[in-house]
Design an enzyme around this catalytic site. Structure first.
Site, PDB file in Angstrom:
ATOM      1  N   ARG A 107      44.278  61.008  95.276  1.00  0.00           N
ATOM      2  CA  ARG A 107      44.743  59.917  94.412  1.00  0.00           C
ATOM      3  C   ARG A 107      43.480  59.264  93.855  1.00  0.00           C
ATOM      4  O   ARG A 107      42.708  58.652  94.596  1.00  0.00           O
ATOM      5  CB  ARG A 107      45.574  58.927  95.228  1.00  0.00           C
ATOM      6  CG  ARG A 107      46.150  57.753  94.436  1.00  0.00           C
ATOM      7  CD  ARG A 107      46.960  56.864  95.375  1.00  0.00           C
ATOM      8  NE  ARG A 107      47.375  55.628  94.753  1.00  0.00           N
ATOM      9  CZ  ARG A 107      48.547  55.418  94.176  1.00  0.00           C
ATOM     10  NH1 ARG A 107      49.430  56.399  94.137  1.00  0.00           N
ATOM     11  NH2 ARG A 107      48.850  54.259  93.644  1.00  0.00           N
ATOM     12  N   HIS A 134      51.354  60.866  87.038  1.00  0.00           N
ATOM     13  CA  HIS A 134      51.817  60.604  88.408  1.00  0.00           C
ATOM     14  C   HIS A 134      52.997  61.539  88.715  1.00  0.00           C
ATOM     15  O   HIS A 134      54.137  61.110  88.843  1.00  0.00           O
ATOM     16  CB  HIS A 134      52.248  59.143  88.523  1.00  0.00           C
ATOM     17  CG  HIS A 134      52.381  58.641  89.926  1.00  0.00           C
ATOM     18  ND1 HIS A 134      52.136  59.421  91.038  1.00  0.00           N
ATOM     19  CD2 HIS A 134      52.765  57.414  90.405  1.00  0.00           C
ATOM     20  CE1 HIS A 134      52.342  58.713  92.131  1.00  0.00           C
ATOM     21  NE2 HIS A 134      52.719  57.494  91.772  1.00  0.00           N
ATOM     22  N   GLN A 137      55.643  61.149  91.817  1.00  0.00           N
ATOM     23  CA  GLN A 137      56.632  60.087  91.649  1.00  0.00           C
ATOM     24  C   GLN A 137      57.820  60.567  90.826  1.00  0.00           C
ATOM     25  O   GLN A 137      58.980  60.315  91.176  1.00  0.00           O
ATOM     26  CB  GLN A 137      55.986  58.883  90.953  1.00  0.00           C
ATOM     27  CG  GLN A 137      56.956  57.735  90.680  1.00  0.00           C
ATOM     28  CD  GLN A 137      57.501  57.121  91.951  1.00  0.00           C
ATOM     29  OE1 GLN A 137      56.731  56.669  92.784  1.00  0.00           O
ATOM     30  NE2 GLN A 137      58.821  57.088  92.110  1.00  0.00           N
ATOM     31  N   ASP A 225      58.018  49.773  84.918  1.00  0.00           N
ATOM     32  CA  ASP A 225      56.853  49.782  85.803  1.00  0.00           C
ATOM     33  C   ASP A 225      56.126  48.456  85.609  1.00  0.00           C
ATOM     34  O   ASP A 225      56.428  47.686  84.694  1.00  0.00           O
ATOM     35  CB  ASP A 225      55.936  50.972  85.475  1.00  0.00           C
ATOM     36  CG  ASP A 225      54.955  51.288  86.607  1.00  0.00           C
ATOM     37  OD1 ASP A 225      54.992  50.604  87.645  1.00  0.00           O
ATOM     38  OD2 ASP A 225      54.147  52.215  86.443  1.00  0.00           O
ATOM     39  N   CYS A 266      58.953  52.507  90.231  1.00  0.00           N
ATOM     40  CA  CYS A 266      58.217  53.230  91.264  1.00  0.00           C
ATOM     41  C   CYS A 266      57.644  52.314  92.343  1.00  0.00           C
ATOM     42  O   CYS A 266      57.199  52.809  93.388  1.00  0.00           O
ATOM     43  CB  CYS A 266      57.117  54.087  90.638  1.00  0.00           C
ATOM     44  SG  CYS A 266      55.794  53.143  89.854  1.00  0.00           S
ATOM     45  N   ARG A 294      60.245  59.930  97.721  1.00  0.00           N
ATOM     46  CA  ARG A 294      58.857  60.377  97.649  1.00  0.00           C
ATOM     47  C   ARG A 294      58.550  61.266  98.859  1.00  0.00           C
ATOM     48  O   ARG A 294      57.863  62.282  98.738  1.00  0.00           O
ATOM     49  CB  ARG A 294      57.909  59.172  97.637  1.00  0.00           C
ATOM     50  CG  ARG A 294      57.843  58.405  96.334  1.00  0.00           C
ATOM     51  CD  ARG A 294      57.109  59.166  95.253  1.00  0.00           C
ATOM     52  NE  ARG A 294      55.733  59.462  95.633  1.00  0.00           N
ATOM     53  CZ  ARG A 294      54.709  58.617  95.490  1.00  0.00           C
ATOM     54  NH1 ARG A 294      54.908  57.420  94.962  1.00  0.00           N
ATOM     55  NH2 ARG A 294      53.489  58.985  95.836  1.00  0.00           N
TER      56      ARG A 294
END
Length: 308
Positions: A107, A134, A137, A225, A266, A294
């Site tokens: 990450r 991402h 996700q 988001d 998320c 996830r």
């Protein structure tokens, strides 16, 4: 060996296999107590390096728990532990780690760190997030939608706010899974043309709409988001709030979508900013199913990467 670097770089059949395996693994755990290992132990004897140049809650916990449930072990490394690209090159780091571990999840900030790691590693590399995308996700998000509403193919997804890295991976998924997507946000924060073009080239209807109320008409799924990053200065935060305030997801906006539309985020969310608590905690929200998935989606990704 398979890397999982981005949704648009992974074959659609492989993406479908990952979703289906994630669902199967979740169902297999449904009646079992938390903390117990899976019946299958496909990662037994395997070591997975989890590298975090960028901090995380869900990514760290879900990958760590997923590896352990499948019988493997993890080595968690922070950016300060690694100092990637400062001294030892990323290429050399990849070569060294490949001698110690069976898989790498990273990450990071710059996409080039991910791609160079994958180029020189002799073990699978998974994109846990970059500034551009991402993908893990969105695999969980597709799994969550289909869990509640059936196949996502042909559905209308509406993204509200900033055309950021999560939005980019949603556009990749639109092209790969065959759903349509509308972006509702200010022109200063439009998603990259490359991402929009990818989905359109594969037959998905991609619409840019400045009016949030028009955008959500007929929506099967609304996604938001955070408006600001933890790294943004206060002045930048204020500018972004002013730009994005018309795109807040609230009860009035959700009411203009389909009656059975879902809401996703998320997380972490800033309540009463990009979304109201009434929506987050309301009947349309599946945010905590999304967070749980996830774990299951990433377990399936890891199995696909290792061919187990």
């Amino acid at each position: 060996m398979n890397h999982f670097l981005d949704i648009h770089k992974t074959d659609p059949d492989a993406l479908r296999l990952i979703i289906d395996q994630g669902v199967a693994m979740k169902q297999a755990r449904a009646d079992r107590p938390k903390g117990t290992p899976d019946d299958e132990q496909p990662l037994a004897g395997r070591m997975v390096a989890l590298i975090f140049e960028k901090p995380s809650t869900r990514t760290r916990v879900s990958f760590d728990v997923g590896v352990r449930q499948m019988g493997g072990e993890t080595m968690v490394l922070s950016g300060s532990d690694m100092q990637l690209g400062h001294g030892e090159t990323i290429a050399d780091t990849a070569r060294v780690l490949s001698r110690y571990v069976d898989m790498i999840m990273i990450r990071t900030f710059d996409e080039s760190v991910l791609t160079e790691m994958a180029e020189y590693a002799d073990v699978p590399v998974i994109n846990g997030l970059t500034d551009r995308t991402h993908p893990c996700q969105i695999m969980a998000d597709v799994m969550t939608f289909e869990e509640h509403r059936g196949p996502i193919k042909g559905k209308k997804v509406v993204w509200t706010g900033d055309g950021n890295n999560v939005c980019a991976s949603f556009l990749h998924a639109a092209g790969q899974f065959g759903f349509d997507m509308t972006f509702a946000g200010p022109p200063q924060l439009d998603p990259e043309a490359e991402f929009v073009g990818f989905a359109r080239d594969r037959g998905s209807k991609i619409v840019i709409e400045r009016d949030a109320a028009k955008a959500v008409d007929g929506a099967d799924l609304i996604v938001a988001d955070t408006w600001v990053s933890m790294h943004d200065a206060q002045s930048a935060r204020e500018r972004r709030h002013n730009l994005l305030r018309p795109y807040q997801v609230n009860d009035a906006l959700v009411a203009k979508a389909k009656p059975d539309a879902l809401f996703m985020h998320c997380l972490p969310a800033h309540r009463e900013e990009e979304v109201t608590s009434s929506v987050m905690d309301g009947p349309h929200s599946v945010i905590f199913d999304e967070a749980e998935n996830r774990l299951h989606a990433q377990k399936a990704i890891m199995r696909w990467c290792l061919g187990v």
